[in-house]
Write a protein that holds these residues in place. Structure first.
Motif, mmCIF file in Angstrom:
data_model
loop_
_atom_site.group_PDB
_atom_site.id
_atom_site.type_symbol
_atom_site.label_atom_id
_atom_site.label_comp_id
_atom_site.label_asym_id
_atom_site.label_seq_id
_atom_site.Cartn_x
_atom_site.Cartn_y
_atom_site.Cartn_z
ATOM 1 N N ARG A 1 -13.286 1.343 9.985
ATOM 2 C CA ARG A 1 -13.493 2.644 9.963
ATOM 3 C C ARG A 1 -14.856 2.856 9.095
ATOM 4 N NH1 ARG A 1 -7.265 3.978 8.891
ATOM 5 N NH2 ARG A 1 -6.822 4.241 11.211
ATOM 6 N N HIS B 1 -16.825 8.023 2.588
ATOM 7 C CA HIS B 1 -16.305 7.301 1.516
ATOM 8 C C HIS B 1 -15.229 6.251 1.489
ATOM 9 C CE1 HIS B 1 -18.294 11.371 -0.326
ATOM 10 N NE2 HIS B 1 -17.748 11.801 0.797
ATOM 11 N N ARG B 2 -15.255 6.030 2.780
ATOM 12 C CA ARG B 2 -14.124 4.980 3.098
ATOM 13 C C ARG B 2 -14.206 3.642 2.077
ATOM 14 N NH1 ARG B 2 -9.061 3.405 5.751
ATOM 15 N NH2 ARG B 2 -9.262 1.162 6.364
ATOM 16 N N GLY C 1 0.775 -1.230 0.126
ATOM 17 C CA GLY C 1 -0.099 0.036 -0.052
ATOM 18 C C GLY C 1 0.820 1.275 0.020
ATOM 19 N N GLY D 1 -15.681 3.344 -0.430
ATOM 20 C CA GLY D 1 -15.941 3.826 -1.867
ATOM 21 C C GLY D 1 -16.604 5.272 -1.838
ATOM 22 N N LEU E 1 -15.599 -2.430 -3.802
ATOM 23 C CA LEU E 1 -16.197 -1.243 -3.114
ATOM 24 C C LEU E 1 -17.665 -1.205 -2.974
ATOM 25 C CD1 LEU E 1 -14.521 1.196 -6.059
ATOM 26 C CD2 LEU E 1 -14.075 0.917 -3.788
ATOM 27 N N PHE F 1 -15.699 6.153 8.012
ATOM 28 C CA PHE F 1 -15.515 7.539 7.691
ATOM 29 C C PHE F 1 -16.363 7.534 6.158
ATOM 30 C CE2 PHE F 1 -10.896 7.484 9.263
ATOM 31 C CZ PHE F 1 -11.270 7.265 10.214
ATOM 32 N N HIS G 1 -2.950 -5.136 0.326
ATOM 33 C CA HIS G 1 -3.966 -3.882 0.341
ATOM 34 C C HIS G 1 -4.600 -3.861 -1.099
ATOM 35 C CE1 HIS G 1 -2.550 -2.261 3.712
ATOM 36 N NE2 HIS G 1 -3.429 -1.280 3.944
ATOM 37 N N VAL H 1 -11.174 -1.102 2.701
ATOM 38 C CA VAL H 1 -10.573 0.271 1.976
ATOM 39 C C VAL H 1 -10.779 0.313 0.753
ATOM 40 C CG1 VAL H 1 -7.994 -0.421 1.823
ATOM 41 C CG2 VAL H 1 -8.528 1.836 2.293
ATOM 42 N N GLY H 2 -11.256 -0.524 -0.157
ATOM 43 C CA GLY H 2 -11.551 -0.410 -1.467
ATOM 44 C C GLY H 2 -10.606 -0.472 -2.342
ATOM 45 N N SER H 3 -9.253 -0.458 -1.999
ATOM 46 C CA SER H 3 -8.102 -0.176 -3.021
ATOM 47 C C SER H 3 -7.919 -1.175 -3.815
ATOM 48 C CB SER H 3 -6.775 0.333 -2.119
ATOM 49 O OG SER H 3 -6.390 -0.722 -1.519
#
Ligand code: SF4
Lengths: 205, 472
Positions: free
Chosen positions: B435, B439-440, B40, B442, B422, B437, B68, B416-418
């Motif tokens: 988390r 948009h976390r 990552g 996506g 998503l 948060f 990641h 985390v969608g990386s």
């Protein structure tokens, strides 16, 4: 790293608490080298899903498009350890974030790159932030030599920075050089530990 | 000779053993016993190493893993998720160039860094461990002093096997009493944050203690330590005990034979002395904890499943009030109601918080004999390929697949969608991650955090619901 002495520039008020590093640099907005970090900073707050700008967002509004500082709420930079959050802020042009408090890893990453985290009281921060709205020239000065923020009305708000951080920022020194100068201590420590706690040194495989 | 008569905490003891040198300005050069790199964030660290013309200082103390940004789909390779190829290839090239051990995409020991370090016996009690990832404190579940760092510090560790740091304040959280049926360690830590907020641990190393912690198996302790960063602490730790030693014994990198006995003898001395002083102590009554779910966009926004959502109008602090209003708007929820019955689109079981065998087991017990509700996409993503194999050996994969879950390969995935997993815009997920948060998961995703059993209950119910109703 880039030295930091005195910076004067536009400061954008973003007073919400807990602005996290996912907000500053969202993962889904691209991880490749070709991404312009300054452009993608605050990606989901700055742009609609179709890529058009959200006109209300503070950093899309003149004069804040040219911001060199942010005045933020408490716990700025919480969340992920990603240093690219700092890189993105700097790429956009931000050199200093003023907030009541910072998340530890973000503050550390900032110091390592020459972005100055300035912690002042929540009351001072709120007043400073409010003063920046609806004025034609929301320009602040942050003076690291004297450790003060000069507000729009000329008032000076003092802040403190650990002495070694201040010194490194003023001179643009990289911490790695300090650590490398202690190589003999590291070698001696490891030699001692290899016999005291040998289980900590697994056989290379 | 000096005798250390003053009572010491667990952290004091580990710290003292790792001091290389104390500087006059109050900083300490600390030895790092174990270092994990991942796909990552670490490429710039290798660039830095090249810039200062240094090798990796201790190849035997450094490991790298792809976690990641790689696909978790069946049959995945490092090339399955095109946006990840560049980074994965860069990590491979760097590991080859610097001669580093890499757990690559096809390695049966591959998995999320914080899942594989403990399960391979790389993490040991009393060791210092860092990784360029904020959830590194997960390893504290084994009594390791473990914390997340940024990329520049990653470079420092690769080049010098040490870090220049200031010792932090110490917070002890005592979890008293015992948790009830249907309540997990995830609920314990979410509950703590709901009472003490997301800055409760700022500037502190946290020791988790008390009878409810001692009663937890290691994997559950790791879940608690994992969430330390969510309330501002880089580092959370549980004192090692017999449960810890049992967990570590015979793992691939763990010491063996006489060395094992010697290590355990020392590990037994690590716990905080009875009269050790902490900068702060907090007590939590575990009897009061029900299954938790978050409703807003910070991990402190947790409520019990039968508890009404808070009314912003009653909050005096204006910044906090505005943040709550913003969260209601983002999450499309209204104050006053409970979360029971809120329809979900996605259920995700995975991440370094809750993707170990016991987590998958807890979820499987709930979904057994049920089907994923219509319209819900459900993913089970083991934290490591070893967890996946162990789950399959127990037949858990069949339970998930028969219920309608996707059964994936190991990685961070939708946390985390990386890697392309998503939550689509506007969709609502319930997730075992850490988390919530904005948009976390996506852009415009809406995330509710919960423990594995609660996510499983929502997956088969189509809405957030009290898992205890399904268990009884
Ligand atoms: S699972 Fe999520 S929190 Fe854990 S290391 Fe991966 S991205 Fe980070």
């Amino acid at each position: 790293m880039e030295p930091f002495k005195v910076v004067t520039g536009i400061a954008a008020p973003m007073l919400m608490p807990n602005i996290n590093t996912d907000a500053i640099t969202p993962m889904a907005a691209g991880r490749s080298t070709s991404v312009d970090l300054g452009k993608m900073m605050f990606n989901n707050w700055r742009y609609n899903l179709d890529g058009s700008e959200i006109p209300d967002f503070i950093l899309n509004r003149p004069p804040f498009r040219q911001s060199k500082m942010l005045v933020a709420g408490e716990n700025f930079g919480c969340g992920s350890s990603r240093e690219r959050a700092v890189w993105a802020l700097m790429k956009f042009g931000i050199r200093c974030v003023i907030a009541p408090s910072f998340a530890d890893i973000f503050r550390e990453n900032s110091y390592q790159n020459g972005l100055l985290p300035v912690a002042i009281s929540a009351a001072d921060c709120a007043a400073l932030g409010a003063s920046l709205e609806h004025v034609s020239d929301p320009t602040l000065t942050v003076d690291l030599e004297r450790c003060i923020v000069r507000a729009l009305d000329g008032r000076e708000i003092p802040f403190s920075v650990p002495a070694e951080r201040r010194d490194a920022l003023l001179k643009g020194l990289d911490e790695i050089d300090v650590i490398l100068s202690m190589e003999a201590d590291i070698a001696a420590y490891q030699q001692r530990e290899r016999s005291a706690r040998p289980w900590l040194f697994p056989e290379p495989r | 000779m000096s005798t250390h008569a003053a009572p010491q905490t667990l952290v004091d003891k580990i710290w003292r053993q790792h001091v290389i040198r104390e500087l006059s300005d109050g900083r300490t050069l600390i030895h790092i016993d174990r270092h994990f790199l991942h796909d990552g964030t670490n490429r710039q660290a290798f660039d830095g190493l090249r810039r200062i013309k240094r090798p990796v200082r201790n190849l035997d103390l450094t490991w790298a893993v792809v976690d990641h940004i790689l696909s978790t789909l069946p049959g995945r390779t490092g090339e399955s998720h095109p946006p990840g190829i560049e980074r994965i290839h860069a990590l491979r090239d760097n590991c080859r160039q610097f001669n580093l051990k890499l757990f690559d995409t096809d390695d049966p020991q591959q998995g999320i860094a914080h899942v594989i370090a403990p399960e391979l016996g790389i993490t040991l009690p009393g060791c210092t461990l860092v990784c360029g990832d904020s959830h590194t404190a997960t390893n504290g579940g084994l009594g390791a002093l473990a914390w997340g760092i940024g990329t520049t510090e990653v470079m420092h560790v690769v080049a010098t096997q040490s870090l220049l740091v200031r010792k932090q304040k110490q917070l002890r959280i005592n979890f008293n009493g015992r948790i009830g049926a249907g309540v997990s360690s995830k609920d314990m830590i979410l509950y703590f944050m709901s009472k003490h907020g997301v800055t409760a641990g700022a500037g502190c190393t946290v020791e988790y203690a008390g009878p409810a912690i001692r009663a937890l198996p290691i994997e559950a302790r790791m879940t608690i330590c994992n969430m330390s960063i969510e309330f501002g602490s880089r580092c959370g730790i549980v004192a090692p005990d017999d449960t810890t030693f049992e967990y570590i014994a015979n793992r691939p990198y763990a010491p063996k034979g006489a060395l094992w006995d010697r290590a355990v003898a020392e590990w037994r001395t690590l716990g905080s002395d009875a009269d050790a002083q902490f900068d702060r102590e907090v007590d939590i009554d575990c009897n009061a904890i029900g299954p938790q779910v978050t409703w807003g966009n910070t991990p402190q926004d947790a409520v019990a499943i039968d508890e009404a959502l808070p009314d912003p109008a009653t909050v005096a602090d204006s910044a906090r009030r505005q943040a709550l209003e913003r969260a209601y708007n983002y999450m499309n929820l209204t104050p006053g109601r409970t979360l029971e019955g809120v329809p979900i689109d996605i259920a995700f079981i995975g991440s370094c918080t809750n993707s170990r065998l016991s987590d998958l087991d807890a979820a499987a017990q709930v979904i057994k004999g049920h089907k994923v509700a219509k319209g819900v996409t459900a993913l089970a993503v083991p934290g490591s390929m070893a967890v996946k194999a162990a789950a399959e050996a127990k037949g858990l994969d069949k339970i998930f697949i028969e219920a309608g879950f996707e059964w994936r390969n190991a990685g961070c995935s939708m946390c985390v969608g990386s890697n392309g997993d998503l939550v689509p815009p506007g969709k609502r997920s319930i997730s075992t991650t850490n988390r919530n948060f904005e948009h976390r998961q996506g852009p415009h995703s809406r995330t509710h955090l919960a423990g594995p059993a609660m996510v499983a209950a929502a997956a088969v119910s189509g809405c957030i619901t009290d898992v205890r109703k399904l268990l009884s």
